[in-house]
Design an enzyme around this catalytic site. Structure first.
Site, short mmCIF file in Angstrom:
data_model
loop_
_atom_site.label_atom_id
_atom_site.label_comp_id
_atom_site.label_asym_id
_atom_site.label_seq_id
_atom_site.Cartn_x
_atom_site.Cartn_y
_atom_site.Cartn_z
N ASP A 94 0.79 -1.18 0.11
CA ASP A 94 0.02 -0.06 -0.06
C ASP A 94 0.90 1.26 -0.04
O ASP A 94 2.09 1.24 -0.48
CB ASP A 94 -0.76 -0.10 1.27
CG ASP A 94 -2.23 0.60 1.17
OD1 ASP A 94 -2.11 1.97 0.83
OD2 ASP A 94 -3.31 0.03 0.89
N HIS A 126 -3.32 5.88 4.23
CA HIS A 126 -4.21 4.75 3.66
C HIS A 126 -3.93 3.33 4.08
O HIS A 126 -4.60 2.74 4.56
CB HIS A 126 -4.28 4.71 2.14
CG HIS A 126 -5.05 3.90 1.53
ND1 HIS A 126 -4.77 2.48 1.02
CD2 HIS A 126 -6.52 4.18 1.11
CE1 HIS A 126 -5.98 2.16 0.60
NE2 HIS A 126 -6.92 2.97 0.21
N SER A 325 -11.31 -0.73 -0.26
CA SER A 325 -9.96 -0.64 0.29
C SER A 325 -10.26 -1.36 1.75
O SER A 325 -9.56 -2.41 2.26
CB SER A 325 -9.13 0.48 0.67
OG SER A 325 -8.51 0.86 -0.72
#
Length: 432
Positions: A94, A126, A325
């Site tokens: 990520d 994130h 996600s």
């Protein structure tokens, strides 16, 4: 599912488009066949982590906004009290994963393919939010906890919306992602989390080959062949990821997401909205296997030891943490729990256990739905190996027939007549 995190995922989808690929017309076509694994294309990519050419920051890293008390106390819907995955390693490919104190199983640096520094740096936030959903330990004053608390996180940095390359594009593309997946495929890794989606026009993939896609497929295929459960996000719709019509997405699509499109090698996860129904911003397609909630009221912060309620894009206002996600992160956590409970179970059987115990989703189409697959993640059922039986609804009492009503009415009338007669008889006798 609008908001900062979903928008961040959309931007990451944009930056994961291979440079120089001419856009195809956004037309619906039969779902194209995924590329064959191209081992030669993967071998041609540099193996060592390093900075992307001309990398520069797009601004100071966002700090994050602390959640309000109600959001912080919201319990994780897929957490199982007392369950944990200590000793199980989950790779998170990520934007990086900060070494947050709530990631008590530890965060190992698996390589930074963006800046060539450390994958434990996460400007975007994130990857840290994803890792928290997988493995965060419970706190004393909030409801935040991962689905597999205590799992060890292997962080591999593959993209960043807050960094730009020499051509001005955000950092990361499909070739970079392929290199990162290859680096994450190592002994001891049980689950590989790919909470990213590189969206491509489906029409542009018919009758063509793309070395970057072939390399990515090779890296993902190798991970799956080594017994790693690979979990991928279905992708969020937006300008870089045009929506597929759920009503026809089994037969015709406009957009395909990589690596979620690589059916057979990955477990692809769509998102549910706050009501537990198919999220309209979750990219539909025949490759979607199952779904999980996409919203995260409070996530681990990457710039502090606390929590955050937002993820922010360059030039955008803060927005909520939500998207496919985070649905994928929940499923990855469930896979880690199963691996901890059943250490010798083959990966294919572990995946089958997650899919076979999925719960029906209200509003989903019959059979395998293009938005939510076979249904919603049910962690407890997956651990038990079967869904709990639905309690039978008690049968209503039989309705009285017309004859019965008349019989009871007649009987009641007779009682009244006899009572009146008896009263008259008593009065007559009294009058004598």
């Amino acid at each position: 599912m609008a908001g900062g995190a979903a928008a961040l995922a959309v931007l990451l989808a944009t930056l994961l488009a291979t440079a120089g690929t001419a856009p195809a017309q956004d037309v619906a076509v039969a779902p194209p066949v995924p590329p064959a694994p191209d081992a030669a294309a993967l071998a041609a990519l540099p193996s060592a982590p390093g900075a992307l050419p001309g990398l520069r920051p797009r601004g100071p890293c966002p700090v994050g906004i602390a959640p309000d008390g109600f959001s912080a106390l919201t319990p994780e819907p897929d957490a199982v009290p007392g369950a944990g995955a200590r000793g199980v390693t989950v790779a998170v490919v990520d934007s990086g994963v900060a070494a947050h104190p709530r990631l008590s199983g530890g965060v190992a640096d698996g390589g930074d393919f963006v800046a060539g520094s450390s994958a434990t740096q996460d400007c975007d936030g994130h990857g840290t939010a994803v890792a928290g959903l997988v493995a965060a330990s419970p706190g004393a004053d909030d409801g935040v906890v991962g689905v597999a608390p205590g799992a060890r996180v292997l962080a591999v940095r593959a993209d960043s919306a807050w960094s730009a390359t020499a051509d001005g594009a955000s950092a990361g593309d499909e070739a970079t992602l392929a290199r990162a997946v290859r680096a994450a495929t190592r002994p001891g890794v049980a689950v590989l989390t790919l909470a990213v989606a590189a969206c491509r026009p489906a029409a542009g993939l018919i009758g063509t080959t793309d070395p970057a896609l072939g390399a990515l497929r090779a890296a993902v295929h190798d991970a799956a062949a080594r017994g790693i459960v690979v979990v991928a996000a279905a992708g969020n719709t937006g300008p870089a990821c045009p929506a597929n019509d759920p009503a026809q997405a089994r037969e015709r699509v406009t957009t395909v997401p990589a690596p979620g499109w690589f059916d057979g090698d990955v477990l692809t996860v769509g998102a549910l909205d706050d009501a537990g129904r198919p999220d309209p911003a979750s990219l539909a397609g025949p490759w979607v296997d199952l779904a999980a909630p996409g919203a995260v009221p409070a996530a681990l912060g990457s710039r502090s030891a606390g929590l955050t309620a937002d993820l922010t894009l360059p030039g955008s206002a803060p927005g909520p943490v939500t998207g496919t996600s985070f649905a994928a992160a929940r499923v990855a956590g469930a896979a880690a729990l199963l691996r901890a409970r059943f250490p010798t179970l083959p990966a294919a059987q572990l995946v089958a256990r997650l899919v076979d115990t999925a719960e029906p989703v209200p509003g989903a189409g019959p059979g395998r739905d293009p938005v939510v697959g076979v249904g919603a993640l049910d962690v407890r059922a997956a651990l038990a190996g079967a869904r709990a039986p639905v309690p039978a609804t008690p049968a209503p009492p039989p309705a009285s027939s017309g004859g019965s009503v008349l019989a009871w009415a007649a009987a009641g009338a007779l009682v009244v007549v006899l009572a009146v007669a008896a009263l008259l008889l008593i009065r007559r006798r009294s009058a004598r």
